[in-house]
Design an enzyme around this catalytic site. Structure first.
Site, short mmCIF file in Angstrom:
data_model
loop_
_atom_site.label_atom_id
_atom_site.label_comp_id
_atom_site.label_asym_id
_atom_site.label_seq_id
_atom_site.Cartn_x
_atom_site.Cartn_y
_atom_site.Cartn_z
N HIS A 110 58.66 44.19 32.67
CA HIS A 110 58.48 43.42 31.42
C HIS A 110 59.76 42.64 31.06
O HIS A 110 60.38 42.88 30.02
CB HIS A 110 58.05 44.33 30.25
N ARG A 150 49.94 40.14 29.09
CA ARG A 150 49.90 41.54 28.70
C ARG A 150 49.08 42.29 29.74
O ARG A 150 48.09 41.75 30.26
CB ARG A 150 49.25 41.73 27.31
N GLU A 159 51.84 50.39 29.24
CA GLU A 159 52.98 50.17 28.34
C GLU A 159 52.60 50.70 26.95
O GLU A 159 51.44 50.66 26.59
CB GLU A 159 53.31 48.67 28.27
P1 NAP Z 1 50.68 30.56 22.52
O1 NAP Z 1 51.52 29.34 22.44
O2 NAP Z 1 49.95 31.00 21.30
O3 NAP Z 1 49.64 30.37 23.73
C1 NAP Z 1 48.51 31.17 23.93
C2 NAP Z 1 47.39 30.28 24.48
O4 NAP Z 1 46.27 31.10 24.82
C3 NAP Z 1 46.92 29.24 23.48
O5 NAP Z 1 46.92 27.97 24.09
C4 NAP Z 1 45.50 29.69 23.12
O6 NAP Z 1 44.75 28.52 22.85
C5 NAP Z 1 45.08 30.43 24.39
N1 NAP Z 1 44.03 31.43 24.15
C6 NAP Z 1 43.96 32.36 23.18
N2 NAP Z 1 42.84 33.08 23.31
C7 NAP Z 1 42.18 32.58 24.38
C8 NAP Z 1 40.97 32.91 25.02
N3 NAP Z 1 40.16 33.89 24.57
N4 NAP Z 1 40.59 32.20 26.10
C9 NAP Z 1 41.36 31.18 26.57
N5 NAP Z 1 42.53 30.83 26.02
C10 NAP Z 1 42.94 31.53 24.93
O7 NAP Z 1 51.55 31.81 22.97
P2 NAP Z 1 52.79 31.84 24.01
O8 NAP Z 1 54.05 31.75 23.26
O9 NAP Z 1 52.51 30.90 25.11
O10 NAP Z 1 52.65 33.36 24.53
C11 NAP Z 1 51.50 33.80 25.21
C12 NAP Z 1 51.54 35.31 25.43
O11 NAP Z 1 52.50 35.63 26.42
C13 NAP Z 1 51.98 36.13 24.22
O12 NAP Z 1 50.92 36.39 23.33
C14 NAP Z 1 52.51 37.40 24.84
O13 NAP Z 1 51.52 38.40 24.90
C15 NAP Z 1 52.91 36.98 26.24
N6 NAP Z 1 54.38 37.01 26.44
C16 NAP Z 1 54.89 37.87 27.39
C17 NAP Z 1 56.26 37.91 27.61
C18 NAP Z 1 56.85 38.82 28.65
O14 NAP Z 1 57.93 39.31 28.44
N7 NAP Z 1 56.19 39.02 29.78
C19 NAP Z 1 57.12 37.09 26.88
C20 NAP Z 1 56.57 36.23 25.93
C21 NAP Z 1 55.19 36.22 25.70
P3 NAP Z 1 43.33 28.52 22.13
O15 NAP Z 1 43.45 29.49 21.00
O16 NAP Z 1 43.09 27.12 21.71
O17 NAP Z 1 42.39 28.96 23.19
#
Ligand code: NAP
Length: 321
Positions: free
Chosen positions: A283, A235, A264
């Site tokens: 995006h 993001r 955004e």
């Molecule tokens: P996910 O499986 O929940 O992965 C997020 C990871 O971040 C988890 O491993 C979490 O583990 C870690 N995390 C959370 N808070 C943290 C912190 N403060 N410090 C360090 N690590 C932290 O989610 P995902 O499916 O991979 O998606 C991730 C993000 O990508 C989404 O939330 C979204 O904003 C973005 N995204 C963007 C697009 C795009 O079109 N560009 C598409 C899809 C998703 P822990 O909680 O154990 O730390």
């Protein structure tokens, strides 16, 4: 029951909603303004919304009959989840189905920045290519370098998995340890500072939360190698954009690949446009046919399951209801 869909949806999943409910769709496909959303959500039992809709407390308050808020995205930073929880409204998201599409895009940005692909494309289109040149747009090889993943969740792991083909070393920063990924990819968990100092490519995959907002600012960018690249498909607000632009201008880092922006849902920061060392995409992380149709199916399933009194695996505020 009455359902509001805030924009046009890909695929035909919407037909399943029309078969069951009275559905109002924002056919204009323009992002609805807050007052429009407030007006349209009144009397609706469910809302299917997108990351371009800022579903704040006022909108949730206006939706007195809401039984579910189904978000067409894995990230749900566009929704005041606390306000929904306090009114007992489940919020759902669409994780998993877009993991590969987003990981592919992140890799597209890694290669495009390191090997100056977008810059080369612009050069050829301007009719400036006059034959092979031993010094033209010489970039960095990715093979054998160190990849730093910030947020080793579903997308972060998928990006790291793709690095096997490039014989890369993988470092990651995450709050919890990811033993499976360590075993599968020989990845090492390190603190953010170590990751920034040692990685050649830093790829961001954390959700946007109070903790991650501004996680990469001038101090963090200064820690990165001068030859390193920053990739952001998470993001926009995870990075302090002004600091990144300054780091790119002053070549504190070698380049960046950016899919998401602080401004955004209204666009990108124009200060990026004149910089050659940044590759910009609008995006597009989940923008594959398979991912977008799958997201539509999931968002519709989530909504129907909750309205019909069944459970959904994708309720993000289950513990707070
Ligand atoms: P996910 O499986 O929940 O992965 C997020 C990871 O971040 C988890 O491993 C979490 O583990 C870690 N995390 C959370 N808070 C943290 C912190 N403060 N410090 C360090 N690590 C932290 O989610 P995902 O499916 O991979 O998606 C991730 C993000 O990508 C989404 O939330 C979204 O904003 C973005 N995204 C963007 C697009 C795009 O079109 N560009 C598409 C899809 C998703 P822990 O909680 O154990 O730390």
């Amino acid at each position: 029951m009455k359902v509001l869909i805030t924009r046009k949806m890909p695929g035909d999943a919407v037909e399943r909603l029309k078969d069951k409910y009275e559905v109002e769709i924002n056919e204009s496909d323009k992002i609805l303004k807050k007052d429009e959303l407030i007006k349209m959500v009144k009397g609706k039992d469910a809302i299917l919304c997108f990351l371009t809709d800022m579903i704040d407390e006022d909108i949730i308050e206006a939706g007195k009959d809401l039984k579910v808020i189904s978000n067409f995205a894995v990230g749900y930073d566009n929704i005041d989840v606390e306000a929904a929880s306090s009114r007992g409204i489940p919020v759902t998201n669409t994780p998993g189905i877009l993991t590969n599409a987003t990981a592919d895009l992140a890799w597209g940005l890694i290669l495009a920045t390191a090997r100056k692909i977008a810059q080369g494309d612009k050069f050829v289109r301007k009719d400036r290519f006059e034959g092979w040149d031993p010094t033209l747009m010489v970039g960095s090889e990715v093979h054998g370098k160190t990849l730093g993943i910030v947020g080793m969740g579903k997308i972060g792991s998928a990006v790291a998995r793709r690095s096997l083909g490039f014989d890369m070393e993988v470092l990651y920063h995450n709050r919890s340890r990811k033993k499976e990924v360590e075993e599968e990819l020989d990845a090492k968990k390190v603190d953010l500072e170590t990751l920034l100092k040692e990685s050649d490519i830093v790829s961001l995959h954390v959700p946007l939360t109070d903790e991650t907002e501004g996680m990469i600012s001038w101090n963090e960018l200064k820690m990165m190698k001068k030859s390193a690249f920053l990739i952001n498909t998470a993001r926009g607000e995870v990075v302090v954009e002004e600091a990144l632009i300054e780091a790119l201008k002053s070549e504190k880092i070698a380049g960046a690949g950016i899919d998401v922006y602080s401004d955004e849902p209204y666009g990108a920061n124009p200060d990026y446009y004149s910089l050659d060392n940044v590759v910009l995409t609008p995006h597009l992380g989940s923008a594959s046919h398979r991912a977008r149709n799958g997201m539509a199916d999931m968002a519709v399933d989530n909504l129907i399951n909750i309205l019909e009194g069944r459970d959904s695996d994708y309720v993000v505020n289950r513990d707070d209801l």
